[in-house]
Design an enzyme around this catalytic site. Structure first.
Site, PDB file in Angstrom:
ATOM      1  N   GLY A 188       0.826  -1.193   0.000  1.00 33.36           N
ATOM      2  CA  GLY A 188       0.000   0.000   0.000  1.00 33.36           C
ATOM      3  C   GLY A 188       0.865   1.249   0.000  1.00 33.36           C
ATOM      4  CB  CYS A 189       0.100   4.728  -0.999  1.00 43.17           C
ATOM      5  SG  CYS A 189      -1.579   4.818  -0.367  1.00 43.17           S
ATOM      6  CE1 TYR A 190      -1.423   8.097   4.268  1.00 44.81           C
ATOM      7  CE2 TYR A 190      -3.242   6.578   3.942  1.00 44.81           C
ATOM      8  CZ  TYR A 190      -2.775   7.866   4.064  1.00 44.81           C
ATOM      9  OH  TYR A 190      -3.648   8.925   3.983  1.00 44.81           O
ATOM     10  CB  SER A 193       5.273   6.855   2.615  1.00 44.29           C
ATOM     11  OG  SER A 193       4.208   6.693   3.537  1.00 44.29           O
TER      12      SER A 193
END
Length: 385
Positions: A188-190, A193
């Site tokens: 996922g994106c979160y 990061s």
């Protein structure tokens, strides 16, 4: 601005020496039209769920990939339409019409990007031919524990045997495992990061695994393309809102990766926010350093961990990462700062949620699986302004 000038301005690090990467000036890009020619070096790719944001981003990136050709695209609700009627910005590309997934013929396809919603993806992937290499952009295969999947996603996992085969696709951390995978669960994106800066620090025992606080913010495209009242322009603009407070589905995915690095259970405090911009993501992470550890030690470890990486970059000391600096690119930029509270540090990490946080990392992973340099099709510099 050239790639060399971009790096010299922002990055205090040597040019990547990873042997699997190729230098920008040596890339032979394909013509503007994305052809589907059959050749010894061509990989025939399918995009399942091509009418969503991650699907369209995959197609944008593939337009400049010299080895991958798009052989089929599915979108059940848009079946029979040309891509130009769904995404006019892709109308210059020579792409097949969209079809329903039930009508897809995978006999002439080598690999697929699965850009379908969670909950529907397991059954579809379970039914795909075994010869296909698969990068799944949904959440359906990210959590190794199927009971944890049921707890957070509210339904039983429909392909538990296939889950055992899936490799988590955080490229810079699990590169060797990804190379030999048939099914990759794209992060996922979160989680991307957050894990990229934290995993090396946890592995080196430089930060405590307790009291990790993450304050994360995402552009609206992170919520997908479906019509929802809370995503209307008037609902989003000129404001900011928290969501998934204490129960966001990315929390167990983040904790799984951090626990792997620590060798023990890790629990974080994670709150995401929706902000009025199309794309971009910033995670501000508050950590407690181990006894005797200084900020310089954190910077040194991150520099060592990513000095040969093209897309993950520790900025020069004191430079604050901005989402503007990664828009449209596959970069993750981050930096470390001393907190005013003694013994604590603040890490700021930025990505484009649709590229490094989704489709770009997916392309990185398929490049690895197919034995190509992992930066093929990904050497877009950030868009500014």
């Amino acid at each position: 601005m050239s790639a060399t000038a971009f790096r010299s301005i922002f990055f205090n690090r040597p040019r990547s020496s990873n042997k699997d990467l190729i230098k920008p000036q040596n890339v032979k890009l394909s013509p503007i039209k994305c052809s589907i020619k059959s050749s010894q070096n061509n990989v025939r790719v399918g995009v399942l769920g091509a009418s969503g944001y991650t699907g369209s981003e995959i197609l944008r990136l593939l337009a400049n990939h010299p080895q991958f050709g798009v052989a089929l695209m599915t979108a059940d609700r848009k079946a029979g339409q040309a891509i130009s009627s769904v995404f006019p910005h892709l109308g210059t590309q020579d792409l097949p019409d969209l079809i329903a997934i039930k009508d897809a013929n995978f006999s002439d396809v080598d690999a697929v990007f699965c850009c379908l919603p969670h909950g529907t993806t397991q059954e579809i992937i379970k039914g795909l031919p075994k010869h296909l290499k698969i990068v799944d952009l949904s959440a359906d295969f990210r959590l190794r524990d199927v009971s944890e999947y049921e707890e957070w996603y509210g339904q039983p996992h429909r392909a538990p045997d296939l889950q055992k085969e899936a490799i988590y696709g955080l490229t810079e951390v699990l590169r060797e495992e990804i190379k030999n995978a048939r099914l990759v669960a794209n992060p996922g994106c979160y989680p991307t990061s957050i894990q990229l800066p934290l995993v090396p620090l946890i592995k080196a025992n430089l930060i405590q695994t307790t009291n990790i606080i993450v304050d994360a913010k995402s552009g609206v495209s992170g919520a997908g393309r479906s019509a929802k009242e809370n995503l209307l322009f008037t609902e989003v603009t000129e404001g900011m809102s928290s969501y998934g407070v204490t129960r966001h589905r990315h929390a167990p995915e983040i904790e799984q990766g951090l626990a792997d690095a620590a060798g023990s259970k890790v629990t974080i405090s994670f709150t995401p926010h929706l902000i009025p911009m199309s794309r971009g993501m910033q995670s501000t992470i508050y950590v407690e350093m181990a006894p005797g550890v200084r900020i310089d030690d954190l910077r040194h470890q991150l520099q060592l961990s990513y000095e040969d990486e093209e897309f993950v970059v520790l900025l020069e000391n004191g430079v604050i990462p901005r989402t503007h600096s990664v828009k449209g690119s596959n970069y993750c930029l981050f930096n470390v700062f001393p907190d005013r509270i003694p013994g604590r540090a603040i890490i700021i990490s930025v990505i484009d949620n649709l590229v490094k946080g989704a489709s770009g990392q997916a392309l990185q992973n398929l490049n690895l699986i197919m034995g190509f340099p992992e930066n093929l099709g990904l050497q877009y510099l950030p868009l500014f302004p």
